[in-house]
Motif scaffolding. Sequence first.
Motif, PDB file in Angstrom:
ATOM      1  N   GLU A 243      32.970  55.808  36.741  1.00 33.43           N
ATOM      2  CA  GLU A 243      32.938  54.620  37.112  1.00 33.43           C
ATOM      3  C   GLU A 243      33.660  53.866  36.053  1.00 33.43           C
ATOM      4  O   GLU A 243      34.515  52.865  36.569  1.00 33.43           O
ATOM      5  CB  GLU A 243      31.581  54.150  37.159  1.00 33.43           C
ATOM      6  CG  GLU A 243      30.738  54.541  38.493  1.00 33.43           C
ATOM      7  CD  GLU A 243      31.453  53.813  39.931  1.00 33.43           C
ATOM      8  OE1 GLU A 243      31.619  52.829  39.820  1.00 33.43           O
ATOM      9  OE2 GLU A 243      31.547  54.766  40.833  1.00 33.43           O
TER      10      GLU A 243
ATOM     11  N   HIS B  50      35.976  54.677  33.930  1.00 32.92           N
ATOM     12  CA  HIS B  50      37.474  54.970  33.663  1.00 32.92           C
ATOM     13  C   HIS B  50      38.047  54.697  35.213  1.00 32.92           C
ATOM     14  O   HIS B  50      39.334  54.133  35.233  1.00 32.92           O
ATOM     15  CB  HIS B  50      37.595  56.421  33.797  1.00 32.92           C
ATOM     16  CG  HIS B  50      37.071  57.074  32.283  1.00 32.92           C
ATOM     17  ND1 HIS B  50      37.386  56.437  31.327  1.00 32.92           N
ATOM     18  CD2 HIS B  50      36.645  58.313  32.172  1.00 32.92           C
ATOM     19  CE1 HIS B  50      36.981  57.305  30.180  1.00 32.92           C
ATOM     20  NE2 HIS B  50      36.355  58.320  30.701  1.00 32.92           N
ATOM     21  N   SER B  51      37.393  54.365  36.228  1.00 28.98           N
ATOM     22  CA  SER B  51      38.195  53.861  37.572  1.00 28.98           C
ATOM     23  C   SER B  51      38.104  52.587  37.812  1.00 28.98           C
ATOM     24  O   SER B  51      38.718  52.121  38.738  1.00 28.98           O
ATOM     25  CB  SER B  51      37.507  54.603  38.613  1.00 28.98           C
ATOM     26  OG  SER B  51      35.890  54.378  38.984  1.00 28.98           O
ATOM     27  N   ALA B  52      37.390  51.764  37.024  1.00 30.64           N
ATOM     28  CA  ALA B  52      37.222  50.579  37.247  1.00 30.64           C
ATOM     29  C   ALA B  52      38.514  49.735  36.839  1.00 30.64           C
ATOM     30  O   ALA B  52      39.239  50.346  35.787  1.00 30.64           O
ATOM     31  CB  ALA B  52      36.066  49.774  36.336  1.00 30.64           C
ATOM     32  N   ASP B  53      39.129  48.695  37.503  1.00 32.16           N
ATOM     33  CA  ASP B  53      40.225  47.979  37.116  1.00 32.16           C
ATOM     34  C   ASP B  53      39.981  47.116  36.014  1.00 32.16           C
ATOM     35  O   ASP B  53      38.690  46.893  35.549  1.00 32.16           O
ATOM     36  CB  ASP B  53      40.660  47.317  38.284  1.00 32.16           C
ATOM     37  CG  ASP B  53      39.821  46.286  38.948  1.00 32.16           C
ATOM     38  OD1 ASP B  53      39.065  45.588  38.088  1.00 32.16           O
ATOM     39  OD2 ASP B  53      39.837  46.103  39.999  1.00 32.16           O
ATOM     40  N   ALA B  54      40.890  46.732  35.245  1.00 28.23           N
ATOM     41  CA  ALA B  54      40.936  45.772  34.204  1.00 28.23           C
ATOM     42  C   ALA B  54      39.996  44.502  34.411  1.00 28.23           C
ATOM     43  O   ALA B  54      39.341  44.418  33.297  1.00 28.23           O
ATOM     44  CB  ALA B  54      42.001  45.370  33.793  1.00 28.23           C
ATOM     45  N   ARG B  55      39.955  43.902  35.609  1.00 28.65           N
ATOM     46  CA  ARG B  55      39.194  42.933  35.862  1.00 28.65           C
ATOM     47  C   ARG B  55      37.459  42.909  35.952  1.00 28.65           C
ATOM     48  O   ARG B  55      36.750  42.365  35.074  1.00 28.65           O
ATOM     49  CB  ARG B  55      39.374  42.113  36.918  1.00 28.65           C
ATOM     50  CG  ARG B  55      38.765  40.686  37.345  1.00 28.65           C
ATOM     51  CD  ARG B  55      39.621  40.084  38.539  1.00 28.65           C
ATOM     52  NE  ARG B  55      39.831  40.699  39.563  1.00 28.65           N
ATOM     53  CZ  ARG B  55      38.655  40.778  40.721  1.00 28.65           C
ATOM     54  NH1 ARG B  55      37.797  39.912  40.679  1.00 28.65           N
ATOM     55  NH2 ARG B  55      39.039  41.645  41.711  1.00 28.65           N
ATOM     56  N   HIS B  56      37.226  44.334  36.230  1.00 31.25           N
ATOM     57  CA  HIS B  56      35.731  44.568  36.434  1.00 31.25           C
ATOM     58  C   HIS B  56      35.331  45.670  35.204  1.00 31.25           C
ATOM     59  O   HIS B  56      34.119  45.698  35.330  1.00 31.25           O
ATOM     60  CB  HIS B  56      35.735  45.482  37.842  1.00 31.25           C
ATOM     61  CG  HIS B  56      35.618  44.401  38.998  1.00 31.25           C
ATOM     62  ND1 HIS B  56      36.858  44.511  39.669  1.00 31.25           N
ATOM     63  CD2 HIS B  56      35.052  43.295  39.514  1.00 31.25           C
ATOM     64  CE1 HIS B  56      36.670  43.735  40.815  1.00 31.25           C
ATOM     65  NE2 HIS B  56      35.406  42.984  40.622  1.00 31.25           N
ATOM     66  N   ARG B  57      36.429  46.040  34.458  1.00 33.08           N
ATOM     67  CA  ARG B  57      36.006  47.016  33.609  1.00 33.08           C
ATOM     68  C   ARG B  57      34.912  46.474  32.430  1.00 33.08           C
ATOM     69  O   ARG B  57      33.784  47.308  32.147  1.00 33.08           O
ATOM     70  CB  ARG B  57      37.238  47.549  32.730  1.00 33.08           C
ATOM     71  CG  ARG B  57      36.562  48.687  31.983  1.00 33.08           C
ATOM     72  CD  ARG B  57      37.920  49.437  31.352  1.00 33.08           C
ATOM     73  NE  ARG B  57      38.471  50.280  32.424  1.00 33.08           N
ATOM     74  CZ  ARG B  57      39.791  50.007  32.485  1.00 33.08           C
ATOM     75  NH1 ARG B  57      40.660  49.056  32.192  1.00 33.08           N
ATOM     76  NH2 ARG B  57      40.369  50.843  33.814  1.00 33.08           N
TER      77      ARG B  57
END
Length: 439
Positions: free
Chosen positions: A401, A403-410
């Motif tokens: 989760e 690693h797959s999250a985009d920069a906004r949600h990481r």
Amino acid sequence: MSVLTLGLNHTTAAVDLRGRFAFAVDQLAPALRGLHERLRLPHAEVALLSTCNRTELYCALGGLGGPARELQRAAVDWLSQIGHVSHDELMRHTYVHEGGHAARHAFRVASGLDSMVLGEPQILGQMKQAVREADSAGTLGTTLHQLFQRSFAVAKEVRTSTEIGAHSISMAAAAVRLAGQLFEDLRHTKVLFVGAGEMIELSATHFAARTPRAMAVANRTLERGEKLATHLGAQAMRLAELPDRLHEFDIVVSCTASSLPIIGLGAVERAIKARKRRPIFMVDLAVPRDIEPEVAELDDVYLYTVDDLSAMVQTAGERRQAAVAQAEAIIETGVQGFVHWLDERTTVPLIQALHQQADAWRAAEIARARKLLAKGEDVEAVLDALSRGLTQKMLHGALAELHSADARHRPEVAASLARLFLRGEVNPATPRGKRGDGA
């Protein structure tokens, strides 16, 4: 998890309409089984409360949203068929409560705050009977059991901590008071009680306290009628004798489980004629009616139904309104507790799934370790591999989760993982010197 209450009562529907939806005690379990089969919804729970003042369905269902709406539609359709009224007509007289509102309604009903007689105690016994019948029918699950047990606990606290039930005027007491306004002295009257149930027993007790000249109990089952008559020092008679002996009595109080009137217009007309126009005071406490409504139009007959008595008992209720606020506070605390419990129940499937997944991982790693031990591998090495295998499986989903999250949600995902896995530890995702949320 959804909880739903759907019903009609003395404030939303007249006695004749309520009578269409009345269930005798022995009808509750079969009716519940029929409704449950018709719903065809997994994990549905249903209970049915039916009194002279209300018919209510209490329902619970696993899941949220759509299924709850489906449950409501199915329940309304079932009730409309039972009462032979249209869906739209029924909904004009029906109230629906969900979640915390459903719990608040149940707690108010159990405490007597929603009764025609404020604080009357009979409703609590009727609710307990409804629970027993639902349990017997196999339709009472964990959620409704919890709802009703909390209802009973709240009702007990209300009755012991407030004066909500003090000096209550019941239907029976109201009937005695009205009879006393018609007859100068009740000691000179003859009273007939039709039926032998709880309401008749309560009414008979009130009238007996005024020592009438004679009393009689007419019941379909003579043995049960004789039991009550013996207790009262009254005469027992069969219901079949009623038309020929009605003229003997000045006061008639009726409350049976009959689905059709048992005292008709013709029988009362003959009784009035035989009495040479001496008045008869009649009280019909049954829903559906025991006495044909046209009887009220006869001269020298004073007929009252449960709805007719409402104004009198409400007057007594107004004198106890000071206790209502205290009772409502007790109820509100109970509602909050139930809603919290209900919210926790929504996570039960997730918790069960997590346990099942963890058990599957554990079983897989133990099986692999046993194979390695059987091959003669070093015990320490096998234990190390087992612990590494378990931790990797537990962390795999979380790291995927992240690693797959985009920069906004990481950052949000990182903060959640830190709360879950680094409780009390330094959180690398936070600035230096800061601690994780669990610190």
